[in-house]
Design a protein around this motif. Structure first.
Motif, mmCIF file in Angstrom:
data_model
loop_
_atom_site.group_PDB
_atom_site.id
_atom_site.type_symbol
_atom_site.label_atom_id
_atom_site.label_comp_id
_atom_site.label_asym_id
_atom_site.label_seq_id
_atom_site.Cartn_x
_atom_site.Cartn_y
_atom_site.Cartn_z
ATOM 1 N N ALA A 105 7.376 -6.223 -4.777
ATOM 2 C CA ALA A 105 7.323 -4.784 -5.028
ATOM 3 C C ALA A 105 7.649 -4.399 -6.473
ATOM 4 C CB ALA A 105 8.239 -4.045 -4.049
ATOM 5 N N PRO A 106 8.767 -4.882 -7.072
ATOM 6 C CA PRO A 106 9.004 -4.532 -8.471
ATOM 7 C C PRO A 106 7.913 -5.039 -9.406
ATOM 8 C CG PRO A 106 11.011 -5.373 -7.464
ATOM 9 C CD PRO A 106 9.893 -5.643 -6.506
ATOM 10 N N LEU A 107 7.375 -6.232 -9.105
ATOM 11 C CA LEU A 107 6.310 -6.777 -9.941
ATOM 12 C C LEU A 107 5.058 -5.926 -9.859
ATOM 13 C CD1 LEU A 107 5.199 -9.012 -11.753
ATOM 14 C CD2 LEU A 107 4.636 -10.317 -9.682
ATOM 15 N N VAL A 108 4.689 -5.531 -8.640
ATOM 16 C CA VAL A 108 3.511 -4.675 -8.461
ATOM 17 C C VAL A 108 3.748 -3.303 -9.087
ATOM 18 C CG1 VAL A 108 2.085 -3.497 -6.734
ATOM 19 C CG2 VAL A 108 2.687 -5.888 -6.420
ATOM 20 N N GLY A 109 4.974 -2.762 -8.919
ATOM 21 C CA GLY A 109 5.292 -1.474 -9.530
ATOM 22 C C GLY A 109 5.227 -1.523 -11.049
ATOM 23 N N TRP A 110 5.763 -2.599 -11.628
ATOM 24 C CA TRP A 110 5.700 -2.751 -13.090
ATOM 25 C C TRP A 110 4.247 -2.893 -13.544
ATOM 26 C CZ3 TRP A 110 3.747 -6.886 -15.909
ATOM 27 C CH2 TRP A 110 3.976 -6.857 -17.279
ATOM 28 N N MET A 111 3.465 -3.667 -12.827
ATOM 29 C CA MET A 111 2.065 -3.857 -13.184
ATOM 30 C C MET A 111 1.300 -2.537 -13.119
ATOM 31 S SD MET A 111 -0.660 -6.480 -11.406
ATOM 32 C CE MET A 111 0.662 -7.687 -11.273
ATOM 33 N N PHE B 3 0.802 -1.219 0.000
ATOM 34 C CA PHE B 3 0.000 0.000 0.000
ATOM 35 C C PHE B 3 0.832 1.264 0.000
ATOM 36 C CE2 PHE B 3 -3.599 -2.703 1.204
ATOM 37 C CZ PHE B 3 -4.608 -2.081 0.488
ATOM 38 N N GLN B 4 2.007 1.242 0.644
ATOM 39 C CA GLN B 4 2.809 2.455 0.674
ATOM 40 C C GLN B 4 3.189 2.896 -0.733
ATOM 41 O OE1 GLN B 4 3.106 4.011 3.428
ATOM 42 N NE2 GLN B 4 4.325 5.705 2.666
ATOM 43 N N MET B 5 3.411 1.939 -1.611
ATOM 44 C CA MET B 5 3.764 2.245 -2.992
ATOM 45 C C MET B 5 2.514 2.522 -3.829
ATOM 46 S SD MET B 5 5.904 -0.105 -5.680
ATOM 47 C CE MET B 5 4.778 -1.477 -5.490
ATOM 48 N N THR B 6 1.496 1.669 -3.708
ATOM 49 C CA THR B 6 0.324 1.800 -4.574
ATOM 50 C C THR B 6 -0.509 3.041 -4.248
ATOM 51 O OG1 THR B 6 -0.878 0.284 -3.105
ATOM 52 C CG2 THR B 6 0.144 -0.649 -5.071
ATOM 53 N N THR B 7 -0.592 3.440 -2.971
ATOM 54 C CA THR B 7 -1.353 4.652 -2.652
ATOM 55 C C THR B 7 -0.669 5.895 -3.213
ATOM 56 O OG1 THR B 7 -0.268 4.691 -0.478
ATOM 57 C CG2 THR B 7 -2.485 3.775 -0.579
ATOM 58 N N ALA B 8 0.685 5.885 -3.232
ATOM 59 C CA ALA B 8 1.393 7.015 -3.845
ATOM 60 C C ALA B 8 1.058 7.121 -5.325
ATOM 61 C CB ALA B 8 2.898 6.856 -3.644
ATOM 62 N N LEU B 9 1.029 5.975 -6.015
ATOM 63 C CA LEU B 9 0.726 5.975 -7.442
ATOM 64 C C LEU B 9 -0.737 6.347 -7.707
ATOM 65 C CD1 LEU B 9 2.703 2.765 -8.439
ATOM 66 C CD2 LEU B 9 3.288 5.124 -9.013
ATOM 67 N N VAL B 10 -1.651 5.845 -6.880
ATOM 68 C CA VAL B 10 -3.064 6.183 -7.050
ATOM 69 C C VAL B 10 -3.284 7.670 -6.828
ATOM 70 C CG1 VAL B 10 -5.354 5.888 -6.027
ATOM 71 C CG2 VAL B 10 -3.969 3.890 -6.540
ATOM 72 N N ALA B 11 -2.683 8.220 -5.763
ATOM 73 C CA ALA B 11 -2.846 9.646 -5.466
ATOM 74 C C ALA B 11 -2.322 10.519 -6.600
ATOM 75 C CB ALA B 11 -2.138 9.993 -4.162
ATOM 76 N N ARG B 12 -1.178 10.129 -7.158
ATOM 77 C CA ARG B 12 -0.523 10.979 -8.164
ATOM 78 C C ARG B 12 -1.076 10.761 -9.567
ATOM 79 N NH1 ARG B 12 4.802 13.398 -8.096
ATOM 80 N NH2 ARG B 12 5.560 13.800 -10.193
ATOM 81 N N GLU B 13 -1.326 9.507 -9.954
ATOM 82 C CA GLU B 13 -1.612 9.207 -11.355
ATOM 83 C C GLU B 13 -3.088 8.942 -11.649
ATOM 84 O OE1 GLU B 13 0.986 6.137 -12.739
ATOM 85 O OE2 GLU B 13 2.784 7.078 -11.908
ATOM 86 N N VAL B 14 -3.844 8.501 -10.657
ATOM 87 C CA VAL B 14 -5.269 8.230 -10.889
ATOM 88 C C VAL B 14 -6.115 9.432 -10.507
ATOM 89 C CG1 VAL B 14 -7.235 6.765 -10.272
ATOM 90 C CG2 VAL B 14 -4.965 5.750 -10.588
ATOM 91 N N PHE B 15 -5.893 9.952 -9.287
ATOM 92 C CA PHE B 15 -6.713 11.066 -8.813
ATOM 93 C C PHE B 15 -6.009 12.418 -8.932
ATOM 94 C CE2 PHE B 15 -8.274 7.314 -6.424
ATOM 95 C CZ PHE B 15 -9.563 7.292 -6.929
#
Length: 447
Positions: free
Chosen positions: A359-365, A237-249
């Motif tokens: 983590a790299p797999l989730v980041g790449w996905m 979540f620490q990685m995915t919430t950063a990406l959601v906040a920046r790139e989705v919303f």
């Protein structure tokens, strides 16, 4: 709910953790944001690499960290690791403030932090029982989680404000200073009030001995399998919430900090509920909590608007903390004291050391298919592995009552629990042995 705090040494430990964990969460947010600023168009991959490098040492050397925890006095080891982590935070802060920071600097320092964590994690986890004793261990574990997630609630919010106002550099310096609180607490402890196991003398084959011990415990193996899959694919979540906040919303650092805090609200609530219950957990609780976490994570990834995404992070955090607290207590309770460091080294290896894979797999996905899908897939993996572990565990647990009823009908005595492949009999024998030892020792004060 707070009975572990009656122990003086644990109060000192917990107070230091409140300060240090707040600084740690501030650094996590600042580090992710710094990587996003430095990596430009490949932020998802860079975040995944950073997270992976931070946990790679646990994958490579994590099992040896447990050997160190069993071999040397834990209080002294913790003082060394805390100094090392403080120095690394100081170096990153100076690089960021001077404008010299590059992505590879963050990679190197993240790897260095992972090396210190290899020894710190199993030592810190197994040190708790030396402060509070076995009776209060579940309560202390839950309070540790509450402390960690209380800091998780405050740290990201403060970090988001500071980053927006003065940049990432000062945040790293604040974290470096926060390690002083832990060092002061450890220094002020009364060593005579610690219930420490005798350090294991250096010998060949100690790592293999720990692995054989866990392999012979079916209950521990079940927990490790469940934790491994959930941690690898579901707990990013620490990685995915950063990406959601920046790139989705399309929000800024302060909104990212708010998302982390909402997850922490749920985690803190779950930890306090676990502290209130504080009984020996069962596999059923682990399965229910893991299943709920997976379902909620899938739902979170599908939320169409930011406020709904934030709201659903709260129950997701409750389920996650219920699961991790129960898993930690299950691994520590019922194991031989001289094996606890190695058992927790293996647990932390599975819990955190699998991040270099996930983590790299989730980041790449997230970069290829969007952050939403990476969250949904993580939740689905958690659901599927929970169902699989439940099916493997069910026949053994379901058959015993039926067999006992049949034996009673034909006059055959019901089977007594034995130390079979799951190791439950061994755990009970160890518990009885420890109880007899405590009785012989008399009413010795725990602190």
């Amino acid at each position: 709910m707070f009975r572990s705090l009656r122990t003086r040494n644990y109060r000192l430990f917990a107070a230091g953790q409140v300060v240090s964990n707040t600084g740690t969460w501030m650094q996590r947010v600042a580090q992710d944001w710094l990587v996003l600023e430095l990596a430009h168009g490949s932020g998802g991959t860079a975040l995944g690499i950073t997270t992976g490098l931070q946990f790679l040492p646990l994958l490579l050397f994590g099992l040896w960290g447990g050997v160190v925890a069993d071999r040397y006095p834990k209080r002294r080891v913790l003082m060394i690791t805390q100094v090392a982590m403080g120095v690394l935070a100081l170096m990153l802060g100076l690089l960021a403030i001077t404008g010299a920071a590059q992505v590879w600097h963050v990679y190197v320092l993240a790897f260095g932090l992972g090396l210190a964590t290899v020894v710190d994690n199993p030592t810190r986890q197994s040190f708790v029982v030396e402060m509070v004793g076995k009776r209060d261990l579940p309560n202390a574990i839950a309070l540790n989680s509450a402390t960690f997630n209380g800091a998780r609630l405050l740290g990201p919010a403060v970090a988001g404000v500071l980053i927006a106002a003065i940049g990432t550099g000062p945040v790293f310096l604040v974290n470096a200073a926060s390690f002083g609180a832990v060092l002061l607490g450890l220094y002020a402890m009364r060593e005579s009030e610690l219930n420490g196991a005798e350090p294991v003398k250096r010998a060949k084959g100690q790592l293999r001995e720990g692995l054989r011990y866990v392999r012979g415990r079916r209950d521990l193996v079940m927990v490790l399998v469940l934790v491994g899959f959930v941690a690898t694919f579901g707990m990013n979540f620490q990685m995915t919430t950063a990406l959601v906040a920046r790139e989705v919303f399309h929000t800024g650092a302060s909104s990212f900090g708010l998302a982390s805090s909402m997850l922490a609200v749920g985690a803190l609530t779950g930890a306090l509920l676990a502290a209130r219950r504080a009984t020996r957990p069962r596999l059923r609780l682990l399965l229910v909590a893991a299943l709920m976490f997976g379902v909620l994570e899938v739902a979170t990834g599908l939320m169409p608007v930011y406020w709904a995404f934030l709201v659903l992070l709260v129950p997701t955090g409750i389920a996650l903390m219920t699961f991790t607290t129960a898993a930690n207590a299950t691994m520590q309770l019922g194991v031989a004291p001289e094996m606890r460091g190695r058992v927790m080294g293996l647990y932390m290896f599975v819990f955190l050391g699998t991040n270099p894979v996930g983590a790299p797999l989730v980041g790449w996905m997230a970069e290829q298919f969007g952050p939403r899908l990476s969250i949904v897939v993580g939740g689905l993996v958690a659901v599927l592995v929970t169902l699989a572990v439940g099916l493997l565990a069910a026949p053994r647990g379901a058959a015993a009552p039926v067999l006992d009823r049949l034996r009673r009908r034909d006059g055959t005595p019901a089977a007594r629990p034995a130390g079979g492949p799951d190791g439950s009999g061994q755990a009970r024998a160890e518990a009885r042995s420890e109880a007899r030892s405590e009785a012989r020792a008399g009413a010795a004060p725990e602190g």
